[in-house]
Design a protein around this motif. Structure first.
Motif: not given
Lengths: 471, 471
Positions: B346, B350-351, B147-150, B152
């Protein structure tokens, strides 16, 4: 639906539920099952297929929730109206294929990589998960409805105060909170900056450079002039003749070359900017937090006496990519334009996220996190250098002072493409320098090895495989 | 620092700590205390001023945390380097004054409003705080570092699936998740849309219209053509001669007029769009959730058979302005351009926030929240209509079917300015229709009364005051 066409492979490796779901979905997407058509009842399909009724229920449930079918009370299940979906399918398949190809290997191989030396990844295992969770919880507990109301366009003043204090102490940046614009990622802030700088701004970029920023400026239709680098970074003496209004630089740690710009070159850049009333330097300080040797070098903005530097920073690299908080510090003349023409743009970061970050920085967690990550990355950095071993005889290594990647150049001049392919043959992904090149393939012999996202074990394994591939 | 110049009014109404802090801050900002100058020790200043040392400690602590002074170990407190700050002060004072003026009354009065009939406010008391908190907690508990990664660029696929299902069921919008772009607010999405549509797009807007969107299109330097409205909304027959490429409309509930566009006019608009290969309708469906009479009317996009409608929606009005999640549904030709030229941008949400919203919608909380809010707003809407009482004889009322504001037009032709001023005389703020006008002051006699952010009691009090002011 012609039940006779429906065959299931009970001995196959995908489960029955998935087979049923996939089959019906395929029939709908390919147009064989038409909009409004009635599906067999779950009971009759289960009997026909000789499977449990609950299996069919599951499959229908999934189709229902994805919107392929709809249930009508007392009537059964029907295919949803999907004319638009069909029209789209052809156009989208190209996209889907392209997305699937992202992870594919050069030469179209389907094998996955064992080790990916991505220069863009970071170590998420160090993320201070419990602290983040605690702060979030406290904020949602203390929060009055204020936090859910609309905030200031530039970002909450208290967060901007915190960022300005942090920038002052960590980066030597001199700014008032009023100069800071908080936004959800650098991309958004650059979009805003375009509105401030205006159209058709001739812009200088280092070559090679950070490709994402290049793409963004290109999407602005800004005329881009590439300016060569030497060992000090962008050649300031070329700027005058390049006849540009702005220059985009990464003085703390150039991507991808790893160059740290010395103070002399910085002064030359500032002098160039001072030479025109409308010239600006865009300083992207993207990973300045991670410097492993010597003391931190202040930002270029810290030496700027005449308001010529637009400073950009982000918490994506230092905390987590998902923390969509970047910021831009505007010099006075641009701040006035922003105020006059762009201040109606709403802030793109939710006030809750702003508050979490504000506490995270303000209460010292960020500094502790940085210290911890610096130590982790320094360890990985040293491990990678050590593991490269004999490769150091065959490759010149650059970018050893900072950041999360190294640059390796083959002394024997093995072309980049061959280096990538030979690494891929060992299921290792490395990144060609030409990917960061603005002009056509440089025909160089250099690759990037990022280590941020790799474990120690992966660094050891990856370098061992690279030795097999390259020596 | 000349301690003799320092006088404190112990009998004044601001506390000692604030006086000391404010005095020193003022000296620094006005340049009387210079960068690097040493401040008296807290002990000596406390003695001199005859106050407790902890009071001076507090004041210094605040100055320290705001970055005005710094402490040097064993040496004391010094004024921070602030040349840039001084330079900025003059430029920023205009801004500060302007900001202070935002809440001021017409005629420059300083008195605050008792009741603000803002058409932009919503009821935050109905925010499902505990549910939001619970979901957040669960997500942070279950979360892996993913969840903290980048994520789509278009937003997480699962959220887009959820939005597409919601749009299908609630708004009749036909779209695949692949067509949805999730972004932090409509402003960002419009910035992205500019990159997709290109430069110099001649665009038609209703007049009056939503001023924020107007400002955004103007900041794109799009030539804007205003097209008159009749009781059905934008006059489609004027579009051909307006020679535009795009038209921005709010068919579900036009802001500020409140017009709901009937199906016939929608078809005319679509026919206009079909008449050129490159014509688009931008449908801003900003508050379609709040319709109080009759059944919900599907979006314009739902009638679009040839991919001419760009559908925009947001959760800011329906959940909370701080939930910075909007979305745009691109028709196929524009999706292809996005894919080719803009997909590297981007995602600005945030996810974590995406996941919270995904659960909030997917598990039915959103629908429940909407039902609840619809009931609350319907109640306020009816109360406002009822409370207007005798005003209904003097004013024509429009926009009664949907949304969070009414439009009142004086039958006797009392000019807008006078209506505002007379209301302000009773400390009530109402909004002139001309604020939403694109062309110069319309000289009309209409005002907007928003009720979303007011309590029942405030509605009663506000309307009573308006009667005193206007009758």
């Amino acid at each position: 639906m012609n039940e006779m066409t429906f065959q299931i492979r009970t001995e196959g490796d995908s489960c029955l539920y998935e087979q049923i779901y996939g089959h019906i979905k395929g029939e709908i997407r390919s147009g064989k099952l038409l909009s409004g058509e009635r599906l067999p009842s779950t009971r009759s399909l289960a009997e026909y297929l000789q499977v449990a009724r609950s299996t069919v229920d599951c499959a229908y449930g999934q189709l229902l929730s994805e919107g392929y079918i709809e249930s009508r009370p007392y009537k059964g299940y029907f295919v949803c109206p999907i004319e638009e979906l069909l029209q789209l399918d052809s156009g989208l398949s190209a996209l889907e294929n392209r997305q699937a190809a992202v992870g594919a290997m050069p030469g179209g191989r389907e094998e996955p990589y064992r080790i990916d030396f991505s220069p863009y990844d970071i170590d998420m295992s160090g993320f201070p998960f419990s602290v983040w969770k605690k702060i979030t919880k406290n904020i949602l507990t203390d929060a009055n409805s204020d936090l859910f109301a609309k905030g200031e366009g530039q970002g909450d003043y208290s967060l901007r105060q915190t960022i300005s204090r942090y920038l002052h102490s960590a980066r030597g940046v001199e700014c008032r909170p009023e100069q800071i614009i908080v936004g959800a990622g650098n991309d958004f802030l650059l979009l805003l900056l375009e509105k401030i700088l205006g159209r058709d701004v001739r812009i200088a970029m280092e070559n090679p450079t950070y490709k994402r920023s290049y793409r963004i400026f290109r999407s602005f239709a800004y005329p881009i002039v590439t300016v060569d680098m030497d060992e000090c970074g962008m050649r300031a003496d070329r700027l005058e003749q390049a006849d540009v209004r702005a220059a985009y630089v990464m003085p703390s740690h150039q991507f991808p070359m790893g160059t740290v710009m010395p103070i002399g070159r910085r002064m030359e850049l500032l002098k160039w900017a001072d030479g025109g009333s409308d010239r600006y330097l865009i300083e992207d300080d993207y990973d300045s937090e991670f410097r492993f040797r010597g003391k931190p070098i202040p930002a270029l903005q810290a030496s700027d006496r005449h308001g010529r530097v637009i400073y950009m920073g982000s918490f994506s690299k230092a905390i987590a990519p998902a923390i969509r908080v970047s910021f831009m510090v505007l010099p006075k003349p641009l701040l006035e334009i922003y105020e006059r023409e762009c201040s109606f743009y709403s802030c793109t970061v939710s006030r809750i996220d702003q508050s979490i970050l504000n506490v995270f920085i303000g209460e010292g967690y960020f500094e502790r996190h940085l210290n911890k990550m610096r130590k982790i990355y320094r360890g990985k950095h040293e491990l990678l250098l050590e593991c490269l071993g004999e490769l150091r005889e065959e490759f010149a290594i650059a970018g050893e002072n900072a950041g999360l990647h190294l640059l390796l150049t083959s002394k024997r001049g093995i072309p980049e493409g061959e280096l990538l392919e030979r690494a891929a043959g060992r299921q290792v992904r490395v990144y060609g320098l030409s990917e960061s090149s603005v002009e056509e393939a440089s025909g160089g012999a250099a690759v990037l090895l990022g280590f941020g996202g790799l474990t120690d074990e992966e660094i050891r394994e990856g370098t061992a495989l690279l030795k097999e591939a390259w020596l």
